[in-house]
Design a protein around this motif. Structure first.
Motif: not given
Lengths: 171, 268
Positions: B20-30, B32, B38-40
């Motif tokens: 719930q907190i760190f949802s699915q497959d998201a890297p812990a650190k980016l 930038l 890709v930035f919006v």
């Protein structure tokens, strides 16, 4: 000698393919072709429909004593399976924020996370709206005022690219 | 034993809560600065009420002192008009915060007047009427909603009209008006805790980049040189220390710089 030529030709072909692929990717966000006002309006309507999905999902959070205040501004676009995009957003300490990330297809598989200005993932409560997988929400209370990055992603298991919209509210 | 049990329980809770907190497959650190990210491109600028909402949690403020009835004089420079439009809408938010009925009514009329040279009056008319009516009924929530809608409607319409260059200027004006009011309030009643609301260097950088990417014809003249210089100055002033606070000296400078620029935009 012939083998060397084959290798050079292969490398050249690879680099050409690589450049072409890069151009195609850039074209998605930065095209030189100027769309007509009619095309712009049509595209806007398509994207507005996705925003409406997010707006409907947000309704319950916008009423009651502890209601959030919805911003009319939003972000939208198109996302391919397995791809992610980052949205820069300025958030203020002491406010609570809620984001809704929506796509049109009910079986779209979305992921939404938030990072600080150093790129560190932040603790935030994420959830889906009931049994739908085409709207996810994220609630976040920043400990510091500053720039944050929302990471929106369409999982690789999603079948096709999706239009998307992100809306947010504060309280 | 109890500690082990508590730890195990915590781990179990975390194992359930983690998705719930760190949802699915998201890297812990980016990273930038990774060129593959890709930035919006679209910027969403916080409205003044969003910032005031945070500030008011530290205690009620007198916002009525921030309403300055500046006269809006129009010329043929549509870039300036776009900035004025953003400024006037932000003034409307301040008037809502101060619950200033006459102030909001005036803003509603100004919004409509400014919409004409920007070719968006058809779309803005209903919003302007709703702002004036909402103020008459002291329905501040409705007025707030209409002001935010007005801003978004104008931005959408400008894109449809191929007037995209003006969008960045509307956003810039809106941000500037809110920042002028915020810094004036913080200057008069400084506290390190509240000063962190001006910690916005990345946002200023974004506004500066958007401004500098405008075609030359959209930012020609002394006024636009002042915009460029002020944004550069503000970016350095809005960098906070490790505690997130902005020094009182910087708050005073931010207040002065934004006030000077707002006056210059109104002055034409």
């Amino acid at each position: 000698m012939e083998g060397k030529h084959v290798i050079i030709a292969f490398v050249l072909a690879l680099s050409f393919w690589g450049s072409a692929a890069l151009c195609a990717q850039e074209k998605e966000t930065d095209t030189n072709e100027v769309p007509s006002p009619v095309e712009v309006a049509k595209r806007q309507r398509e994207l507005d429909e996705v925003k409406q999905i997010a707006n409907r999902a947000a309704l319950s959070a916008l009423t009651g004593d502890e209601k959030f205040i919805l911003r009319e501004s939003y972000w939208n676009g198109n996302l391919a399976p397995g791809k992610a995009k980052l949205i820069q957003v300025q958030l203020f300490r002491r406010n609570e924020y809620k984001f809704w990330f929506a796509a049109p297809e009910r079986d779209a598989k979305l992921a939404l996370n938030i990072y600080d200005s150093e790129g560190q993932i932040m603790e935030a409560a994420t959830s889906q709206i009931e049994d739908k997988t085409n709207v996810v929400t994220l609630e976040f209370e920043p400990e510091l005022t500053g720039t944050y990055y929302l990471r929106i992603a369409l999982k690789t298991t999603s079948e096709r690219p999706q239009d998307w919209a992100v809306i947010y509210a504060y309280r | 034993m109890k500690i082990v049990y508590a730890t195990t329980s915590l781990l179990a809770v975390f194992a359930v809560a983690a998705p719930q907190i760190f949802s699915q497959d998201a890297p812990a650190k980016l990273n930038l600065n990774d060129p593959n990210l890709v930035f919006v491109e679209e910027s969403v600028i916080p409205i003044p009420l969003e910032i005031f909402s945070s500030l008011d949690k530290l205690g009620a403020r007198d916002w009525s002192g921030q309403i300055v009835n500046r006269e809006v004089s129009l010329d043929t420079n549509r870039s300036r008009t776009a900035m004025l439009f953003g400024l006037v809408v932000s003034e409307g938010f301040i008037a809502v915060q101060a619950e200033d009925k006459e102030g909001v009514r005036r803003i509603g009329r100004e919004v409509l007047r400014l919409a004409q040279p920007l070719n968006v009056s058809d779309k803005v008319e209903s919003h302007a009427n709703a702002i004036v009516n909402g103020a008459g009924q002291e329905d501040w929530e409705a007025v707030r909603k209409e002001l935010d809608r007005t801003r978004q409607t104008v931005i959408n319409q400008m894109k449809e009209n191929r007037d995209g260059d003006l969008v960045a200027l509307v956003s810039l004006g809106g941000w500037l008006g809110g920042t002028e009011a915020l810094s004036a309030v913080l200057k008069d009643d400084y506290s390190p805790e509240a000063s962190d609301l001006l910690n916005q260097p990345e946002l200023v950088k974004r506004l500066k980049t958007d401004f500098n990417e405008l075609p030359r014809r959209a930012r020609r003249g002394n006024l636009f040189n002042q915009v460029s210089n002020t944004l550069k100055h503000l970016e350095s002033l809005m960098k906070s220390g490790s505690d997130g606070a902005i020094s009182k000296g910087n708050v005073i400078e931010i207040s002065l710089a934004t006030k000077n620029l707002v006056n210059a935009i109104y002055g034409g």
